[in-house]
Write an enzyme that holds these catalytic residues in place. Structure first.
Site, PDB file in Angstrom:
ATOM      1  N   ARG A   1      41.412  56.530  40.923  1.00  0.00           N
ATOM      2  CA  ARG A   1      41.147  56.324  39.486  1.00  0.00           C
ATOM      3  C   ARG A   1      42.158  55.394  38.807  1.00  0.00           C
ATOM      4  O   ARG A   1      42.269  55.395  37.584  1.00  0.00           O
ATOM      5  CB  ARG A   1      41.068  57.655  38.745  1.00  0.00           C
TER       6      ARG A   1
ATOM      7  N   LYS B   1      41.547  40.178  34.715  1.00  0.00           N
ATOM      8  CA  LYS B   1      40.178  40.251  35.238  1.00  0.00           C
ATOM      9  C   LYS B   1      40.267  40.427  36.747  1.00  0.00           C
ATOM     10  O   LYS B   1      40.949  39.655  37.422  1.00  0.00           O
ATOM     11  CB  LYS B   1      39.431  38.951  34.956  1.00  0.00           C
TER      12      LYS B   1
ATOM     13  N   GLU C   1      41.817  23.932  37.000  1.00  0.00           N
ATOM     14  CA  GLU C   1      41.995  24.950  35.943  1.00  0.00           C
ATOM     15  C   GLU C   1      43.054  24.491  34.921  1.00  0.00           C
ATOM     16  O   GLU C   1      42.982  24.846  33.742  1.00  0.00           O
ATOM     17  CB  GLU C   1      42.383  26.314  36.538  1.00  0.00           C
TER      18      GLU C   1
ATOM     19  N   LYS D   1      46.757  30.653  28.184  1.00  0.00           N
ATOM     20  CA  LYS D   1      45.896  31.764  28.584  1.00  0.00           C
ATOM     21  C   LYS D   1      46.401  33.077  27.983  1.00  0.00           C
ATOM     22  O   LYS D   1      45.612  33.902  27.521  1.00  0.00           O
ATOM     23  CB  LYS D   1      45.801  31.871  30.111  1.00  0.00           C
TER      24      LYS D   1
ATOM     25  N   GLU E   1      37.272  40.023  26.434  1.00  0.00           N
ATOM     26  CA  GLU E   1      36.289  38.939  26.317  1.00  0.00           C
ATOM     27  C   GLU E   1      35.091  39.287  25.445  1.00  0.00           C
ATOM     28  O   GLU E   1      33.933  39.172  25.858  1.00  0.00           O
ATOM     29  CB  GLU E   1      35.810  38.500  27.712  1.00  0.00           C
TER      30      GLU E   1
ATOM     31  N   ARG F   1      37.998  34.834  24.048  1.00  0.00           N
ATOM     32  CA  ARG F   1      38.357  34.637  25.459  1.00  0.00           C
ATOM     33  C   ARG F   1      37.293  33.856  26.224  1.00  0.00           C
ATOM     34  O   ARG F   1      37.576  33.264  27.269  1.00  0.00           O
ATOM     35  CB  ARG F   1      38.633  35.999  26.126  1.00  0.00           C
TER      36      ARG F   1
ATOM     37  N   ASN G   1      35.942  30.175  29.908  1.00  0.00           N
ATOM     38  CA  ASN G   1      34.843  29.944  30.853  1.00  0.00           C
ATOM     39  C   ASN G   1      34.335  28.506  30.823  1.00  0.00           C
ATOM     40  O   ASN G   1      33.333  28.192  31.465  1.00  0.00           O
ATOM     41  CB  ASN G   1      33.675  30.895  30.573  1.00  0.00           C
TER      42      ASN G   1
ATOM     43  N   HIS H   1      32.632  26.925  33.804  1.00  0.00           N
ATOM     44  CA  HIS H   1      32.313  27.973  34.782  1.00  0.00           C
ATOM     45  C   HIS H   1      30.828  28.332  34.826  1.00  0.00           C
ATOM     46  O   HIS H   1      30.371  28.940  35.789  1.00  0.00           O
ATOM     47  CB  HIS H   1      33.146  29.229  34.508  1.00  0.00           C
TER      48      HIS H   1
ATOM     49  N   HIS I   1      29.968  28.267  38.528  1.00  0.00           N
ATOM     50  CA  HIS I   1      29.585  29.434  39.326  1.00  0.00           C
ATOM     51  C   HIS I   1      28.232  29.212  40.003  1.00  0.00           C
ATOM     52  O   HIS I   1      28.019  29.634  41.138  1.00  0.00           O
ATOM     53  CB  HIS I   1      29.524  30.694  38.450  1.00  0.00           C
TER      54      HIS I   1
ATOM     55  N   HIS J   1      36.021  26.682  44.223  1.00  0.00           N
ATOM     56  CA  HIS J   1      35.944  27.080  42.824  1.00  0.00           C
ATOM     57  C   HIS J   1      36.402  25.966  41.861  1.00  0.00           C
ATOM     58  O   HIS J   1      35.676  25.596  40.933  1.00  0.00           O
ATOM     59  CB  HIS J   1      36.779  28.347  42.623  1.00  0.00           C
TER      60      HIS J   1
HETATM   61  N1  LIG Z   1      40.636  36.791  37.771  1.00  0.00           N
HETATM   62  C1  LIG Z   1      40.541  35.659  37.112  1.00  0.00           C
HETATM   63  O1  LIG Z   1      40.750  35.597  35.901  1.00  0.00           O
HETATM   64  C2  LIG Z   1      40.204  34.413  37.862  1.00  0.00           C
HETATM   65  C3  LIG Z   1      40.395  33.152  37.260  1.00  0.00           C
HETATM   66  C4  LIG Z   1      40.139  32.013  38.003  1.00  0.00           C
HETATM   67  C5  LIG Z   1      39.703  32.106  39.323  1.00  0.00           C
HETATM   68  N2  LIG Z   1      39.512  33.340  39.879  1.00  0.00           N
HETATM   69  C6  LIG Z   1      39.075  33.483  41.271  1.00  0.00           C
HETATM   70  O2  LIG Z   1      40.097  32.974  42.121  1.00  0.00           O
HETATM   71  C7  LIG Z   1      39.515  32.603  43.359  1.00  0.00           C
HETATM   72  C8  LIG Z   1      40.091  31.296  43.817  1.00  0.00           C
HETATM   73  O3  LIG Z   1      41.489  31.432  43.964  1.00  0.00           O
HETATM   74  P1  LIG Z   1      42.331  30.466  44.930  1.00  0.00           P
HETATM   75  O4  LIG Z   1      41.911  29.061  44.707  1.00  0.00           O
HETATM   76  O5  LIG Z   1      43.743  30.826  44.786  1.00  0.00           O
HETATM   77  O6  LIG Z   1      41.723  30.840  46.367  1.00  0.00           O
HETATM   78  P2  LIG Z   1      42.262  31.606  47.649  1.00  0.00           P
HETATM   79  O7  LIG Z   1      42.898  32.885  47.327  1.00  0.00           O
HETATM   80  O8  LIG Z   1      41.095  31.612  48.599  1.00  0.00           O
HETATM   81  O9  LIG Z   1      43.383  30.644  48.258  1.00  0.00           O
HETATM   82  C9  LIG Z   1      43.022  29.369  48.708  1.00  0.00           C
HETATM   83  C10 LIG Z   1      43.579  29.081  50.112  1.00  0.00           C
HETATM   84  O10 LIG Z   1      44.988  28.849  50.014  1.00  0.00           O
HETATM   85  C11 LIG Z   1      45.678  29.620  51.000  1.00  0.00           C
HETATM   86  N3  LIG Z   1      47.020  29.848  50.439  1.00  0.00           N
HETATM   87  C12 LIG Z   1      47.373  30.688  49.442  1.00  0.00           C
HETATM   88  N4  LIG Z   1      48.677  30.519  49.117  1.00  0.00           N
HETATM   89  C13 LIG Z   1      49.154  29.561  49.943  1.00  0.00           C
HETATM   90  C14 LIG Z   1      50.425  28.921  50.098  1.00  0.00           C
HETATM   91  N5  LIG Z   1      51.454  29.204  49.272  1.00  0.00           N
HETATM   92  N6  LIG Z   1      50.567  27.994  51.058  1.00  0.00           N
HETATM   93  C15 LIG Z   1      49.510  27.666  51.882  1.00  0.00           C
HETATM   94  N7  LIG Z   1      48.290  28.203  51.763  1.00  0.00           N
HETATM   95  C16 LIG Z   1      48.111  29.136  50.802  1.00  0.00           C
HETATM   96  C17 LIG Z   1      44.808  30.826  51.186  1.00  0.00           C
HETATM   97  O11 LIG Z   1      45.031  31.437  52.447  1.00  0.00           O
HETATM   98  C18 LIG Z   1      43.406  30.221  51.096  1.00  0.00           C
HETATM   99  O12 LIG Z   1      43.030  29.672  52.335  1.00  0.00           O
HETATM  100  C19 LIG Z   1      38.016  32.572  43.139  1.00  0.00           C
HETATM  101  O13 LIG Z   1      37.436  33.682  43.752  1.00  0.00           O
HETATM  102  C20 LIG Z   1      37.869  32.678  41.631  1.00  0.00           C
HETATM  103  O14 LIG Z   1      36.676  33.319  41.239  1.00  0.00           O
HETATM  104  C21 LIG Z   1      39.752  34.489  39.174  1.00  0.00           C
HETATM  105 ZN   LIG Z   2      38.108  29.573  37.278  1.00  0.00          ZN
END
Ligand SMILES: NC(=O)c1ccc[n+]([C@@H]2O[C@H](COP(=O)([O-])OP(=O)(O)OC[C@H]3O[C@@H](n4cnc5c(N)ncnc54)[C@H](O)[C@@H]3O)[C@@H](O)[C@H]2O)c1
Ligand SMILES: [Zn+2]
Length: 364
Positions: free
Chosen positions: A123, A145, A187, A229, A239, A243, A247, A250, A254, A266
């Site tokens: 929980r 999020k 971003e 942010k 949101e 907020r 997006n 997005h 998406h 992404h």
């Molecule tokens: N929660 C939110 O508010 C929010 C906002 C924006 C995006 N997102 C989500 O985030 C995700 C994308 O995140 P991302 O781009 O970080 O992707 P990811 O976590 O897949 O990382 C991208 C790649 O980088 C590698 N990696 C990570 N750190 C590294 C480092 N220091 N050195 C070498 N390689 C490294 C990972 O192994 C992976 O292969 C999506 O799912 C998206 O929907 C969420």
């Molecule tokens: Zn994003």
């Protein structure tokens, strides 16, 4: 630098963000106070562990016994319920209870999955974030999020739970592949377009320094994005209004991720989505051609796609948008840029009008 996101509740709680070149070293000290006697369970992206795990242990990140470090493969297709169950069972078997905390180390996938798990494990237990991609450092680790994808769409299961603390060290970016740096820059450009013209100009003028991962340049873009942010999240945590500006790009982004089975990443999809929103805005007479060109140009500098592959049909994109949770009612709903540093919310665009925009960008 430290940024606090002050949130409501009784007693009011705060999400603390530490940003700096010495943050990795400061983790053990900061955690000691913040954990308040809880035992920490570390959820690492296994690829990041192989690059940074040794260093973290050498720096004294607290791990008392086996089982407190849990690795998982963290690609976008792993952002699903099966990973949540896998990690939850590892936690149970390692003895994690309600008096534990989760620390996520990795990119946005790790942060979203581990954050989601923390919010439902027994929980809910506290979560800490150590983002290691630029995208996670400027965006996903902040704001609370969490979530996982379904085959039907992105982030369809999720919660809001603010991380207790976020530790952002640009040193991690040294090992990040160029392609992933680009995802984060998308971003950053989004943040600048939403509300920071100074950041926009900095990115326009400093792409070489950022590409070379010069610490000052990275810190500049990380701090500016986090500040923007955090201000928005503080004003509208769940949101219900403001907020939604985050997006930008997005809605179409998406849809493109889903329709390409996540082959397109992404950040790249968000870049194309921003160009689509700006093109729509220009067609409606709300954005000048010059600003649309600046957006396309900054995206091209970074190698981000600004056109939609012809293999993706405009109707398929419109249908995907209608099934996305960002929809409001029946009409399409958009965050639209009106100039660099200013966006508006616009509801009531009809499918036909928007299909024309998508076709003008190359969609089939
Ligand atoms: N929660 C939110 O508010 C929010 C906002 C924006 C995006 N997102 C989500 O985030 C995700 C994308 O995140 P991302 O781009 O970080 O992707 P990811 O976590 O897949 O990382 C991208 C790649 O980088 C590698 N990696 C990570 N750190 C590294 C480092 N220091 N050195 C070498 N390689 C490294 C990972 O192994 C992976 O292969 C999506 O799912 C998206 O929907 C969420
Ligand atoms: Zn994003």
């Amino acid at each position: 630098m430290k940024v606090d996101i002050a949130l409501g509740g009784t007693p009011p709680h705060v999400s603390e963000i530490f940003i700096g070149e010495d943050v990795m070293e400061a983790v053990p000290g900061a955690l000691e106070g913040a954990l308040g006697g809880r035992s920490a369970y570390w959820i690492w992206d296994e690829a990041v562990w192989s690059l940074w795990g040794r260093k973290a242990l050498d720096l004294g990140w607290p791990v008392q016994r086996e089982g407190q470090v849990i690795l998982f493969t963290a690609t976008e297709p792993d952002k699903r319920l099966a990973s949540v169950e896998f990690l939850a069972r590892r936690l149970v078997n390692a003895g994690a209870g309600r008096d534990s905390a989760i620390i996520a180390v990795g990119g946005g996938v790790t942060g979203d999955v581990a954050g989601f798990l923390a919010s439902i494990y027994m929980r809910g237990i506290p979560c800490f974030q150590v983002p290691t991609t630029l995208l996670a450092q400027v965006d996903s680790s902040i704001g609370g999020k969490t979530g996982v994808d379904l085959p039907e769409g992105k982030n369809l299961l999720g919660t809001f739970q603010q991380p207790k603390q976020v530790y952002i060290d640009p040193g991690f970016i040294a090992t990040l592949p160029d392609e992933e740096l680009r995802q984060g820059m998308s971003e950053v450009i989004k943040s600048a377009m939403i509300g920071d013209e100074v950041l926009w100009k900095f990115v326009e003028n400093s792409s070489d320094a950022i590409r070379k991962r010069e610490p000052d340049a990275l810190l500049r873009v990380i701090c500016a994005s986090c500040l923007l942010k955090s201000r928005i999240v503080q004003a509208d945590e769940k949101e219900s209004g403001r907020r939604r500006v985050l997006n930008l790009g997005h809605t179409v982004g998406h849809a493109l991720e889903k329709l390409t089975g996540f082959r397109l990443k992404h950040g790249d999809c968000v870049a194309t989505g921003m160009v689509a929103a700006a093109t729509l805005s220009h067609r409606l007479g709300k954005m000048q051609a010059e600003d649309l060109e600046r957006l396309e140009s900054i995206c091209r500098t970074w190698g981000m796609p600004v056109r939609i592959p012809a293999s993706i049909g405009s109707q398929a994109i419109v249908d995907a948008i209608h099934s996305d949770k960002k929809r409001i009612g029946e009409k399409l709903h958009f965050i639209m840029p009106v100039r660099i540093g200013k966006v508006i919310e616009f509801t009531g665009i009809d499918d036909g009008e928007f299909s024309k925009v998508l076709k003008s960008l190359g969609a089939g």
